[in-house]
Write an enzyme that holds these catalytic residues in place. Sequence first.
Site, PDB file in Angstrom:
ATOM      1  N   GLU A 174       9.973  -6.681  -4.242  1.00 25.19           N
ATOM      2  CA  GLU A 174       9.493  -8.096  -2.999  1.00 25.19           C
ATOM      3  C   GLU A 174      10.647  -7.421  -1.973  1.00 25.19           C
ATOM      4  OE1 GLU A 174       9.095 -11.930  -4.450  1.00 25.19           O
ATOM      5  OE2 GLU A 174       7.764 -11.238  -6.476  1.00 25.19           O
ATOM      6  N   GLU A 223       0.839  -1.229  -0.256  1.00 28.33           N
ATOM      7  CA  GLU A 223      -0.202   0.374   0.307  1.00 28.33           C
ATOM      8  C   GLU A 223       1.254   0.858   0.109  1.00 28.33           C
ATOM      9  OE1 GLU A 223      -3.064  -0.113   3.369  1.00 28.33           O
ATOM     10  OE2 GLU A 223      -3.531  -2.149   2.747  1.00 28.33           O
ATOM     11  N   GLY A 258      28.483   6.352 -26.055  1.00 30.20           N
ATOM     12  CA  GLY A 258      27.552   7.192 -26.179  1.00 30.20           C
ATOM     13  C   GLY A 258      26.740   5.852 -26.778  1.00 30.20           C
ATOM     14  N   GLY A 278       4.999  -0.283   2.985  1.00 29.64           N
ATOM     15  CA  GLY A 278       4.890  -0.596   2.101  1.00 29.64           C
ATOM     16  C   GLY A 278       6.083  -2.059   2.635  1.00 29.64           C
ATOM     17  N   SER A 279       7.114  -2.244   3.622  1.00 30.88           N
ATOM     18  CA  SER A 279       7.205  -2.970   4.197  1.00 30.88           C
ATOM     19  C   SER A 279       6.627  -3.441   5.911  1.00 30.88           C
ATOM     20  CB  SER A 279       8.724  -2.775   4.650  1.00 30.88           C
ATOM     21  OG  SER A 279       9.325  -2.628   3.916  1.00 30.88           O
TER      22      SER A 279
END
Length: 382
Positions: free
Chosen positions: A361, A125, A338, A129-130
């Site tokens: 994850e 959410e 480049g 998160g964690s």
Amino acid sequence: MYKSEQLTLVRQSTKEFAERKIRPHVMEWDEAQIFPIDLMKQLGEQGFLGVLVPEEYGGAGLGYHEYVAVIDEIAQVCGSIGLSVAAHNSLCTNHILQFGSENQKQQYLPQLASGNFIGAWALTEANTGSDSARMQCVAHREGDNYIINGSKCWITHGKSSDVLVIMARTGALGTRDNATAFIVERSNTGLKFGKKENKLGMRASETAEVILEDCVVPVSARLGNEGEGFKQAMKILDGGRISIAALSLGIAKGAMKAAARYAQERQQFGQAIANFQGISFKLAEMATKIHGAELMTLHAADLKMEGTHLTKEAAMAKYYASEVAVEVATDAVQIFGGYGYTKDFPVEKFYRDAKLCTIGEGTSEIQKIVIAREVLKEYPIA
């Protein structure tokens, strides 16, 4: 290192599929942020969406070594498709496989394994998160149903999924065992889809917000018992970290191969730049890091197949492989100079895709926390 005739065949068939069906469209899908649903159906027909699902439920019935090979080979061509295959297999499908009732398995696994259904897994959410114990998405039981309200973000296949495994809070805020997992079908009128994210990389893998407004699901849609959702999610993430390690491994290999070939073709001062020590040392470092990441990933797969506790090893593999993917992709761009900064060459996309592996994850920082906790358990104070 584990090898078998079956593993060799799986790797070869995946490689051939990726070359034929994915490589020609990689930049088209990336530029337009197209999630190729038709390709997902084809992946299902080939058995790549039900790698770990037993044959009795319509899957390929293979193990984690074959699964790692599938994700690895696809990610060498396109990280986005590798991510989608990983999320479908290890999160949504695997959650139902590991914790679903027999009826749930029979109802959903054949559809997911075949690609008829696309799966999503919704835990994260905006503000949790964690910190999953403080989820704002809540489920209240009313008779034979649960009413779910809230939203989820950063959900792979959040908009196009046919079936979602959703974690909702069924207990008090911040308490233990306060989350429960539910299966929610796309047809549910209380399920809506919000913003689709405009991402740096992995742009062909759909990431979107999921919104639940008075979403009614029957008790029969609950996965396991009430309050078991968080414990289930942690076990699913152990396997999911192997997935992200394999994804990282494939991205790193793809970037290194492109850089090695370019270094032998690109001429400067009358010779291939691969002959210069500055370039050759970069290639040596890439190959060594990739080899280490692969060994860690396969060791975690070994433990998973043995049914052994693997939280530390899975976190180590995910942490190391994802950081290696970023380092290798960065050096690959440097070797191209480049040209590596343009979309005409593949390393630019590997560079963008790799970063997600250190975030999704569980960030690298979270992996370190997980690893440290496990180490401290191994060496308690006497």
